[in-house]
Design an enzyme around this catalytic site. Sequence first.
Site, PDB file in Angstrom:
ATOM      1  N   SER A   5     -15.417 -32.548  44.756  1.00  0.00           N
ATOM      2  CA  SER A   5     -16.852 -32.504  44.475  1.00  0.00           C
ATOM      3  C   SER A   5     -17.060 -31.855  43.110  1.00  0.00           C
ATOM      4  CB  SER A   5     -17.561 -31.670  45.532  1.00  0.00           C
ATOM      5  OG  SER A   5     -17.108 -30.326  45.427  1.00  0.00           O
ATOM      6  N   LYS A   6     -18.278 -31.972  42.615  1.00  0.00           N
ATOM      7  CA  LYS A   6     -18.583 -31.395  41.290  1.00  0.00           C
ATOM      8  C   LYS A   6     -18.226 -29.920  41.248  1.00  0.00           C
ATOM      9  CE  LYS A   6     -21.351 -33.786  38.228  1.00  0.00           C
ATOM     10  NZ  LYS A   6     -22.483 -34.613  38.144  1.00  0.00           N
ATOM     11  N   ARG A   7     -18.637 -29.221  42.303  1.00  0.00           N
ATOM     12  CA  ARG A   7     -18.420 -27.778  42.360  1.00  0.00           C
ATOM     13  C   ARG A   7     -16.917 -27.462  42.301  1.00  0.00           C
ATOM     14  NH1 ARG A   7     -18.205 -24.197  46.792  1.00  0.00           N
ATOM     15  NH2 ARG A   7     -18.335 -25.963  48.199  1.00  0.00           N
TER      16      ARG A   7
END
Length: 476
Positions: A251-253
């Site tokens: 994910s982006k995070r």
Amino acid sequence: MSEPARDPSVVTRFAPSPTGFLHIGGGRTALFNWAFARHHGGKFLLRIEDTDRARSTPEATAAIFEGLRWLGLDWDGDAVSQAERHGRHAAVAGSMLANGTAYKCWATREEIEAFREKAKAEKRPPLFRSPWRDADAAEIAAKEAADEPYVIRLKAPRDGKVMVEDAVQGSVTWEASQLDDLILLRSDGTPVYMLAVVVDDHDMGVTHVIRGDDHLTNAARQSLIYRAMDWPVPVFAHIPLIHGPDGAKLSKRHGALGVEAYREMGYVPEGMRNYLARLGWSHGDDEFFSTEELIDWFNLESIGKGAARFDFAKLANINGQHIRAMDDDRLAALVLDYCALRELDLEAEHRDMLTEALPGLKERAKTLAELLDIAHYILATRPLDPDEKAAKALGGEAPELLARLTPHLRAASAWKPGPLEDVVRTFAEDEGLKLGKVAQPLRAALTARAVSPGVFDVMVTLGRDETLARIADVTG
Ligand code: GLU
């Protein structure tokens, strides 16, 4: 054990679709292809898969070039534009018609839909089986005479198995009955991606296709096209995708960002190459290695089958080791480049001070962002604005203590770390204090931080006048 021979006839390629930035996963794919080609002394080619005109932008292509350049992954020759090769793709579809491995299909959308509905109702696989595959010559001639639009489909095998020998995944097989007669050329004459990739890889002489394992099923269908054209099938190596630290899709995070985001966070190309190489490939237990070692060691055998997990802490750690190991000229160039990226306009004087202080700064920073933060004392202008910890160190008796120290500093025999340390040590002893009790407020006064390079180095970097002025700002 002797090392397998190097093979300069190796040709790899990176084939991104320019629909955004250079994604971190794409960066890793490019790195593996590059390292493999460089290991063998072969070629690493770049092809921009800009077939989807609506989604491909020149900006995105520029971002890919920029990302690869920053990572230090140089490609051989000019980048190839897939869209510019559509004529050739169509010609190959024509050859397949001629050699009987493809056929014209006039099935309408409604017919295909009806076929699927019926298959579903009868609980058969909904793969479309075109009646045109075995249509008789008269029917075909009639359609051709009427000039009705058609697509060109691959005559895929109906029975048996389709096998792909993959350098990472081993032999992977599909039931031929699970693969349909895929469209090669649309009715407007444009090729589908699957055909374009094969034709381009063949024409570019690609010997090894190293890419994410989301393309594994494509490899089955692509191998059918190679066979239909009687072309040698390249070695496929499908690498497991990168996952987040929790094992879920990245994910982006958790790091699913463009390469430029890592640049902005202050990672250095050396560190990125090292860390990305470790995402899915290994050389024994080695975590930290140079790019030369990577090239020397890289092979397909040591690519793992399991999904690699992205870990920011590991990346930062490896990056810090590269910053420390780097020679100062290279680091200076990267730091100045980073300042420009952050739109930090350095005065010439600050630039010189920063360069001079690098040996001390690099010991403490995992990223260039951290390095600049530690270099705050160089870039800040008086009066400094101490952070919380520094403000605490400057409380109580600290101003008086520094005021008493000042004449001794003024009298230092030379403005160099050794003599300055002697002065402060003697002063501390006379005051009955440990060195740290003096060095701490001194550091806070000079840097406005509680952490910095050695305080005597800081004094030398700042110079006599600036040092005394910063102390005077605190002592009043
Ligand atoms: N253009 C494809 C992508 O960006 C890659 C195709 C390939 O490597 O064969 O996913």
